[in-house]
Scaffold this active site. Sequence first.
Site: not given
Length: 404
Positions: A198, A201, A224, A121, A362
């Site tokens: 990261d 997700q 999220k 991202h 993104c």
Amino acid sequence: MLDIQKIRADFPILSEKVNGKPLVYFDNGATSQKPQIVIDAEAEYYQEINANIHRGVHTLSQLATDAYEISRVKIQHHINAKFSHEVLFTSGTTHGINLVTNGFASILKPGDEVVVSSLEHHSNIVPWQMLCERTGATLKVIPMNEDGELIMDAFDALLSEKTKVVTVNHISNALGIINPIKYIIEKAHAVGAAVLIDGAQAVPHLKPDVQDLDCDFYAFSGHKMCGPTGTGILYGKEAWLNKLPPYQGGGEMIKEVTFEKTTYADLPHKFEAGTPNIAGGIVLGTAVDYLNNIGFHNIQKYEEHLLEHATKRLLEIEGLKIYGTGKNKASVVSFNIDGIHPYDIGSIIDKLGIAVRTGHHCAQPIMNFFCIPGTIRASFSFYNTKEEIDVMVEAVKKAKTMLS
């Protein structure tokens, strides 16, 4: 098996209509919907214990402080951090990543190398580019293959004694590919590099065990995973957090201030300047409790069925191509139809009440790799159903007919 109808009843927005049609919400990769228990918890904070934290001796301040720190401990246990002070509250994944890159500005020097992946991202590309520009370090990129998987042989070849940081996402937001982060972490540590993951997700779909992974940093967002917007977590190993300088200066992060010198507070407050999103931090703990009550094993198994069903049904459509066909995937399907712009498909099916994300997500380097302007991304959660997927497939077929 999950009682899906009972779960869906927890989410008031799922009974809404959009453009006169029942809402089919497949934009979970952008943000998840919120259960009533989370919505109520935010209201309860403001109605019952609203006060600033850590700074007051009065009862409300103590109640708010206790609730905030209890949430920190919940999240510590959720991700299996060794200490609660390794859990920093942030406004989201982007904030967490920028906190780390700011700290490394005092560590990196010309000739050092930072390794990112081609699946990132923008939030895990741009801050590292800015860091390299400030320090004279070089940015290296792990390439990907046509299935959307990182090429591990190429990653191995990138590593050297110059490598100081390796940063990759746990799961690709654009393709749903689950990266082999444990392998990446082990290889990076073998050359002495720090590793940031990261997890934005990943956390809606699985429970990361940061001690088992042995990552140095793990960043994710609350919104999220059924929590409020403006919330997030940065996990950092104690040794690294002690080594990095503060990200911001202000109240809360200090031990003593004079005009001659300031000394900083101990972890975690060293990195939590100013009044935080107190309600959000507390309610993030509520969201974590809610997901754990459902059970991440149950969530994963159910979402695997959704992914399998969606993949099978979408591939019935002539001219449809799925991007991200690797073996290990989360419940995300990113696709296009030959000769039709993804925006046009998304606009038409929105009129039928179906929310998907269209564009580059993104993640422009991924789109450049496939030589496409973007994709249609349907991202599923545990409160979605196979019947909703069937509705989407029929809507995409209708859109294709209209646009062909």
